[in-house]
Design a protein around this motif. Structure first.
Motif, PDB file in Angstrom:
ATOM      1  N   LEU A 216      -5.777  10.781   4.733  1.00 23.54           N
ATOM      2  CA  LEU A 216      -5.455   9.613   3.901  1.00 23.54           C
ATOM      3  C   LEU A 216      -5.857   9.852   2.456  1.00 23.54           C
ATOM      4  O   LEU A 216      -5.060   9.616   1.526  1.00 23.54           O
ATOM      5  N   LEU A 217      -7.079  10.338   2.225  1.00 29.67           N
ATOM      6  CA  LEU A 217      -7.541  10.560   0.854  1.00 29.67           C
ATOM      7  C   LEU A 217      -6.741  11.662   0.172  1.00 29.67           C
ATOM      8  O   LEU A 217      -6.440  11.574  -1.022  1.00 29.67           O
ATOM      9  N   SER A 218      -6.384  12.709   0.920  1.00 29.72           N
ATOM     10  CA  SER A 218      -5.572  13.782   0.343  1.00 29.72           C
ATOM     11  C   SER A 218      -4.216  13.257  -0.107  1.00 29.72           C
ATOM     12  O   SER A 218      -3.729  13.587  -1.198  1.00 29.72           O
ATOM     13  N   MET A 219      -3.613  12.438   0.731  1.00 32.61           N
ATOM     14  CA  MET A 219      -2.291  11.894   0.394  1.00 32.61           C
ATOM     15  C   MET A 219      -2.372  10.919  -0.777  1.00 32.61           C
ATOM     16  O   MET A 219      -1.484  10.889  -1.628  1.00 32.61           O
ATOM     17  N   LEU A 220      -3.435  10.120  -0.820  1.00 35.22           N
ATOM     18  CA  LEU A 220      -3.606   9.200  -1.950  1.00 35.22           C
ATOM     19  C   LEU A 220      -3.810   9.956  -3.261  1.00 35.22           C
ATOM     20  O   LEU A 220      -3.463   9.456  -4.335  1.00 35.22           O
ATOM     21  N   ASN A 221      -4.372  11.146  -3.173  1.00 32.46           N
ATOM     22  CA  ASN A 221      -4.623  11.961  -4.363  1.00 32.46           C
ATOM     23  C   ASN A 221      -3.514  12.966  -4.636  1.00 32.46           C
ATOM     24  O   ASN A 221      -3.707  13.893  -5.428  1.00 32.46           O
ATOM     25  N   SER A 222      -2.360  12.781  -4.003  1.00 35.05           N
ATOM     26  CA  SER A 222      -1.259  13.723  -4.171  1.00 35.05           C
ATOM     27  C   SER A 222      -0.837  13.816  -5.638  1.00 35.05           C
ATOM     28  O   SER A 222      -0.767  12.810  -6.351  1.00 35.05           O
ATOM     29  N   CYS A 223      -0.542  15.033  -6.074  1.00 37.17           N
ATOM     30  CA  CYS A 223      -0.066  15.240  -7.447  1.00 37.17           C
ATOM     31  C   CYS A 223       1.445  15.077  -7.542  1.00 37.17           C
ATOM     32  O   CYS A 223       2.014  15.155  -8.631  1.00 37.17           O
ATOM     33  N   ALA A 224       2.113  14.855  -6.418  1.00 37.62           N
ATOM     34  CA  ALA A 224       3.560  14.612  -6.423  1.00 37.62           C
ATOM     35  C   ALA A 224       3.801  13.128  -6.686  1.00 37.62           C
ATOM     36  O   ALA A 224       3.361  12.273  -5.907  1.00 37.62           O
ATOM     37  N   GLY A 225       4.483  12.825  -7.738  1.00 34.61           N
ATOM     38  CA  GLY A 225       4.655  11.438  -8.166  1.00 34.61           C
ATOM     39  C   GLY A 225       5.550  10.596  -7.283  1.00 34.61           C
ATOM     40  O   GLY A 225       5.554   9.376  -7.407  1.00 34.61           O
ATOM     41  N   ASN A 226       6.311  11.219  -6.396  1.00 38.44           N
ATOM     42  CA  ASN A 226       7.231  10.467  -5.540  1.00 38.44           C
ATOM     43  C   ASN A 226       6.635  10.144  -4.170  1.00 38.44           C
ATOM     44  O   ASN A 226       7.343   9.699  -3.270  1.00 38.44           O
ATOM     45  N   VAL A 227       5.323  10.358  -4.006  1.00 36.46           N
ATOM     46  CA  VAL A 227       4.659  10.128  -2.719  1.00 36.46           C
ATOM     47  C   VAL A 227       3.909   8.802  -2.734  1.00 36.46           C
ATOM     48  O   VAL A 227       3.105   8.535  -3.636  1.00 36.46           O
ATOM     49  N   SER A 228       4.191   7.955  -1.739  1.00 41.99           N
ATOM     50  CA  SER A 228       3.401   6.754  -1.489  1.00 41.99           C
ATOM     51  C   SER A 228       2.814   6.878  -0.089  1.00 41.99           C
ATOM     52  O   SER A 228       3.289   7.673   0.724  1.00 41.99           O
ATOM     53  N   VAL A 229       1.809   6.060   0.229  1.00 43.92           N
ATOM     54  CA  VAL A 229       1.043   6.264   1.461  1.00 43.92           C
ATOM     55  C   VAL A 229       0.892   4.957   2.226  1.00 43.92           C
ATOM     56  O   VAL A 229       0.611   3.914   1.630  1.00 43.92           O
ATOM     57  N   VAL A 230       1.071   5.033   3.549  1.00 40.98           N
ATOM     58  CA  VAL A 230       0.763   3.906   4.417  1.00 40.98           C
ATOM     59  C   VAL A 230      -0.540   4.199   5.156  1.00 40.98           C
ATOM     60  O   VAL A 230      -1.143   5.258   4.973  1.00 40.98           O
ATOM     61  N   ASN A 231      -0.953   3.284   5.992  1.00 43.10           N
ATOM     62  CA  ASN A 231      -2.242   3.404   6.657  1.00 43.10           C
ATOM     63  C   ASN A 231      -2.243   4.502   7.727  1.00 43.10           C
ATOM     64  O   ASN A 231      -1.195   4.997   8.144  1.00 43.10           O
ATOM     65  N   ILE A 232      -3.432   4.853   8.180  1.00 46.51           N
ATOM     66  CA  ILE A 232      -3.609   5.895   9.180  1.00 46.51           C
ATOM     67  C   ILE A 232      -2.867   5.536  10.465  1.00 46.51           C
ATOM     68  O   ILE A 232      -3.006   4.422  10.984  1.00 46.51           O
ATOM     69  N   ASP A 233      -2.047   6.457  10.956  1.00 45.41           N
ATOM     70  CA  ASP A 233      -1.289   6.314  12.203  1.00 45.41           C
ATOM     71  C   ASP A 233      -0.234   5.215  12.148  1.00 45.41           C
ATOM     72  O   ASP A 233       0.294   4.813  13.198  1.00 45.41           O
ATOM     73  N   ASN A 234       0.106   4.726  10.964  1.00 47.26           N
ATOM     74  CA  ASN A 234       1.041   3.602  10.855  1.00 47.26           C
ATOM     75  C   ASN A 234       2.492   4.089  10.770  1.00 47.26           C
ATOM     76  O   ASN A 234       3.161   3.942   9.741  1.00 47.26           O
ATOM     77  N   GLY A 235       2.967   4.652  11.869  1.00 44.79           N
ATOM     78  CA  GLY A 235       4.357   5.096  11.899  1.00 44.79           C
ATOM     79  C   GLY A 235       5.336   3.948  11.762  1.00 44.79           C
ATOM     80  O   GLY A 235       6.373   4.079  11.106  1.00 44.79           O
TER      81      GLY A 235
END
Length: 253
Positions: A216-235
Motif C-alpha cells: 500500500l505504501l509503495s503504491m501511494l508513493n508511486s512516481c507514475a502520475g497516472n496511478v491511484s490506489v484503493v484499499n488493501i485487498d479491495n478488488g
C-alpha cells in the motif's frame, strides 16, 4: 416512492410546477426499503448508475437472500454478493439461486453479462497468490457491463512476462494492477501506459509485508502520475471504479 406521490410529482412536472431537473433530484433523494435488518437502497442505480452491492461477510445467508429478493423485486439483475465463503455460498444457494465463483468469492443472482462499452479493462496480477483479489476486480467489472482482459502472474520478478503483453496493456482504457510483496507492479505498469491505473495492494507477502501495508505504501508513493490506489485487498472497489472510468462518454450511462 409510493405510486400516489410519484403520480403527483409527475403531474407537477407536466403542469410546469416542478422542473424535470428538480423532479430527478427528488427521485434521487427518495428513501430506502426497510426490511428490518437492512435498509435496501433501491435508488442507488439512479444516483450511481450501478445498483447496490451486498457485502456478504458478517451477514447470514437468510439476510443476504432477503436483500437479494428486495433488489430483485425492483427489477435488478446482476446482483452481486462479495466476500462469501464456500460454506455460506452453499447455504445461500439453498435459499435463492446464485452463481458462485470460489476464487473471487463473489456470488451473482440474475447473472447477465453484456459488455456495454467499446473500451476494455485490463486486470494485471503480479502472482498467482493475488488471484482472489484480481478475480474479485475482474468479475465485478464484467458484471457492470465491461469487457475484461486478464494478465496474470506477470510480476516484476520476471518482467519479460509483462512486456510480452504490451499490446493488451497499451490499448486498455483503464488498468487494474494487483500486487502484494513490495507492490512494484503498479508503478511499472503506470510507466508503460497512458490510461488511468488503479493499484490494488494485497496482503500477500512475508512478515515485513505487514499484511499488505508495505505494498500500500509503495503504491501511494508511486512516481507514475497516472496511478491511484484503493484499499488493501479491495478488488471490488477497483472493479467498481474501473467500470465508472470505462463508461465515461458512453451514451448508455
Amino acid at each position: 416512492m409510493e405510486p400516489e406521490k410519484l403520480l403527483s410529482l409527475l403531474d407537477s412536472v407536466k403542469n410546469g410546477e416542478v422542473s424535470p431537473e428538480d423532479a430527478l433530484l427528488r427521485l434521487k433523494m427518495e428513501p430506502f426499503e426497510d426490511i428490518g435488518y437492512a435498509k435496501v437502497d433501491h435508488h442507488r442505480s439512479l444516483r450511481h448508475g450501478i445498483p447496490e452491492v451486498i457485502y456478504g461477510a458478517g451477514k447470514t445467508p437468510e439476510q443476504i437472500a432477503g436483500i437479494i429478493t428486495a433488489l430483485k423485486n425492483h427489477g435488478n439483475t446482476n446482483i452481486l454478493v462479495t466476500r462469501l465463503t464456500p460454506e455460506k455460498a452453499d447455504e445461500l444457494h439453498k435459499l435463492i439461486a446464485v452463481d458462485y465463483d470460489p476464487v473471487s468469492r463473489v456470488a451473482i443472482h440474475g447473472r447477465k453479462f453484456e459488455a456495454a462499452t467499446k473500451g476494455y479493462i485490463a486486470v494485471v496480477a503480479a502472482g498467482t497468490s493475488d488471484l482472489p483479489v484480481s478475480e474479485e476486480a475482474a468479475v465485478t467489472a464484467e458484471a457492470f457491463g465491461n469487457k475484461v482482459e486478464r494478465l496474470y502472474d506477470v510480476g516484476v520478478a520476471g518482467l519479460h512476462r509483462l512486456l510480452s503483453r504490451l499490446d493488451v496493456l497499451m490499448t486498455a482504457k483503464v488498468v487494474i494492477a494487483v500486487a502484494g510483496m513490495e507492490g512494484a507492479l503498479a508503478t511499472v505498469v503506470g510507466g508503460l501506459v497512458s490510461c488511468p491505473v488503479i493499484a490494488v495492494p494485497t496482503s500477500v507477502g512475508y512478515g515485513a509485508n505487514f499484511g499488505g501495508l508495505s505494498a500500500l505504501l509503495s503504491m501511494l508513493n508511486s512516481c507514475a502520475g497516472n496511478v491511484s490506489v484503493v484499499n488493501i485487498d479491495n478488488g471490488f472497489g477497483a472493479g467498481y471504479l474501473a467500470s465508472l472510468i470505462n463508461h465515461i462518454g458512453e451514451s448508455e450511462r
